[in-house]
Enzyme design. Structure first.
Site, mmCIF file in Angstrom:
data_model
loop_
_atom_site.group_PDB
_atom_site.id
_atom_site.type_symbol
_atom_site.label_atom_id
_atom_site.label_comp_id
_atom_site.label_asym_id
_atom_site.label_seq_id
_atom_site.Cartn_x
_atom_site.Cartn_y
_atom_site.Cartn_z
ATOM 1 N N ASP A 159 7.817 7.689 -6.046
ATOM 2 C CA ASP A 159 6.504 8.318 -6.176
ATOM 3 C C ASP A 159 6.488 9.622 -5.401
ATOM 4 O O ASP A 159 6.762 9.635 -4.201
ATOM 5 C CB ASP A 159 5.422 7.383 -5.623
ATOM 6 C CG ASP A 159 5.174 6.187 -6.531
ATOM 7 O OD1 ASP A 159 4.865 6.409 -7.717
ATOM 8 O OD2 ASP A 159 5.298 5.043 -6.061
ATOM 9 N N HIS A 175 8.280 9.509 -10.500
ATOM 10 C CA HIS A 175 6.884 9.632 -10.943
ATOM 11 C C HIS A 175 6.252 10.794 -10.185
ATOM 12 O O HIS A 175 5.921 10.667 -9.010
ATOM 13 C CB HIS A 175 6.174 8.297 -10.638
ATOM 14 C CG HIS A 175 4.725 8.266 -10.991
ATOM 15 N ND1 HIS A 175 3.882 7.258 -10.573
ATOM 16 C CD2 HIS A 175 3.949 9.097 -11.740
ATOM 17 C CE1 HIS A 175 2.661 7.483 -11.032
ATOM 18 N NE2 HIS A 175 2.672 8.597 -11.738
ATOM 19 N N GLY A 182 -2.109 7.384 -6.498
ATOM 20 C CA GLY A 182 -2.365 7.904 -5.158
ATOM 21 C C GLY A 182 -2.023 6.972 -4.021
ATOM 22 O O GLY A 182 -1.808 7.435 -2.906
ATOM 23 N N ASP A 191 2.381 0.672 -14.153
ATOM 24 C CA ASP A 191 2.518 0.994 -12.728
ATOM 25 C C ASP A 191 1.218 0.757 -11.962
ATOM 26 O O ASP A 191 0.222 1.421 -12.219
ATOM 27 C CB ASP A 191 2.937 2.470 -12.606
ATOM 28 C CG ASP A 191 3.215 2.896 -11.168
ATOM 29 O OD1 ASP A 191 3.264 2.039 -10.277
ATOM 30 O OD2 ASP A 191 3.392 4.115 -10.958
ATOM 31 N N GLY A 192 1.275 -0.189 -11.010
ATOM 32 C CA GLY A 192 0.149 -0.390 -10.101
ATOM 33 C C GLY A 192 -0.371 -1.812 -10.097
ATOM 34 O O GLY A 192 -0.741 -2.349 -11.150
ATOM 35 N N SER A 199 4.266 -3.009 -3.537
ATOM 36 C CA SER A 199 3.966 -3.870 -2.391
ATOM 37 C C SER A 199 4.321 -5.338 -2.634
ATOM 38 O O SER A 199 4.735 -6.029 -1.705
ATOM 39 C CB SER A 199 2.499 -3.724 -1.984
ATOM 40 O OG SER A 199 1.672 -3.778 -3.096
HETATM 41 C C1 DX5 Z 1 0.491 4.503 -7.231
HETATM 42 C C2 DX5 Z 1 1.966 4.587 -7.454
HETATM 43 C C3 DX5 Z 1 2.627 3.268 -7.687
HETATM 44 C C4 DX5 Z 1 2.531 2.333 -6.519
HETATM 45 C C5 DX5 Z 1 2.826 0.926 -6.931
HETATM 46 O O1 DX5 Z 1 -0.031 5.776 -7.201
HETATM 47 O O2 DX5 Z 1 2.238 5.386 -8.584
HETATM 48 O O3 DX5 Z 1 3.967 3.446 -8.086
HETATM 49 O O4 DX5 Z 1 3.413 2.682 -5.482
HETATM 50 O O5 DX5 Z 1 2.613 0.110 -5.829
HETATM 51 P P1 DX5 Z 1 1.877 -1.299 -5.940
HETATM 52 O O6 DX5 Z 1 2.797 -2.185 -6.737
HETATM 53 O O7 DX5 Z 1 1.733 -1.705 -4.523
HETATM 54 O O8 DX5 Z 1 0.565 -1.087 -6.637
HETATM 55 ZN ZN ZN Z 2 4.240 5.358 -9.398
#
Ligand code: DX5
Ligand code: ZN
Length: 208
Positions: free
Chosen positions: A31, A62, A138, A171-172, A192
Site C-alpha cells: 500500500d 496499490h 487509507g 481489498d479491506g 490485519s
Molecule cells: C486500505 C488498504 C488495504 C489494507 C488492508 O486502504 O488498501 O490494503 O491494508 O488491511 P485490512 O485487511 O486490515 O483491512
Molecule cells: Zn490496499
C-alpha cells in the site's frame, strides 16, 4: 483463491516480511499512500524498495496517490506483478495504465466503495486486475462493507459480457468471516487478519 498479504498494519516490518516469505502467500500487497489522495502517508520509495532484502515474493502495488505518474517507474523497478491506480483520479487514466504496461507489468484500477462498477467499462480492454475496495482506502483494520458483495457479482457479469480476462481482487476487512462475501473474486487482499496473528500460514489457509 489467490492471497495477497498487506503489511500496512505491521509493527515489525522486517520480522513480518521474513515470516511471510516462509508462507505460500501469492503476493505481498504494498500500500502506497501520499497523504493527499488519502490522509495517511506511507514510507518513501527509498525505504520501501528495501523490502526485497526480506522477501522474494512478487509485489502487488496499490497506489493510493494523487499523481501516479510520479511513482510508476520506481515501483515498476521492484519484483512487481501488478501496479494498481485509482479510477477516481483527476489524471489521464489511460496514459498511466499504458505507462505501467510499457514496463512489462500488469495493470489495474482500484475502485472506492462509493464508485460505481460500470465506470471501469471504458478501460476494460487494458486491465489485468480490478481492485474492489471493501473499505474506504487509507487505513488497515477497518470493517468489511457488505455492499461489496453485490459489486463483485456485478463486476463478474460485466467481465463476462466484455470478454475481459481481468482478475477481481478485493481489498479491506477480509477475514475468515467475510471471505464468503467474495466467493466470485480471484484474489483476496488481507492485512490485519494475517499480520496480527502468530500463525500467518494458518490464517492464509483459512482464506483460500
Ligand atoms: C486500505 C488498504 C488495504 C489494507 C488492508 O486502504 O488498501 O490494503 O491494508 O488491511 P485490512 O485487511 O486490515 O483491512
Ligand atoms: Zn490496499
Amino acid at each position: 483463491m489467490l492471497i495477497s498479504t498487506s503489511f500496512l498494519s505491521s509493527k515489525n516490518l522486517v520480522q513480518d516480511l521474513r515470516k511471510l516469505d516462509q508462507t505460500d502467500t501469492d503476493f505481498i500487497h504494498m500500500d502506497v499512500m501520499d497523504g493527499k489522495f488519502v490522509k495517511n502517508k506511507t514510507m518513501p520509495f527509498k525505504e520501501m524498495r528495501n523490502i526485497y532484502k526480506y522477501t522474494s515474493k512478487r509485489l502487488d502495488v496499490h497506489l493510493m496517490v494523487q499523481n501516479p505518474e510520479k511513482y510508476i517507474l520506481d515501483y515498476a523497478s521492484l519484483n512487481t506483478e501488478y501496479i494498481v491506480i485509482h479510477l477516481e483520479l483527476d489524471v489521464d487514466i489511460e496514459k498511466n495504465l499504458k505507462l505501467i504496461k510499457s514496463c512489462g507489468i500488469q495493470c489495474g484500477l482500484a475502485i472506492r466503495p462509493d464508485t460505481e462498477i460500470k465506470e471501469i467499462v471504458p478501460y476494460l480492454p487494458l486491465l489485468d486486475v480490478i481492485l474492489v475496495m471493501s473499505v474506504e482506502p487509507g487505513a488497515g483494520g477497518q470493517a468489511f462493507l457488505r455492499k461489496t458483495e453485490s459489486k463483485i457479482k456485478e463486476l463478474r457479469v460485466l467481465l463476462k459480457e466484455y470478454h475481459s480476462h481481468a482478475k477481481i481482487s478485493v481489498d479491506g476487512g477480509i477475514t475468515d468471516l467475510t471471505k464468503g462475501y467474495c466467493s466470485e473474486s480471484d484474489i483476496l487482499v488481507s492485512g490485519s487478519y494475517i499480520i496480527n496473528s502468530n500463525d500467518f500460514q494458518t490464517r492464509i489457509n483459512n482464506l483460500r
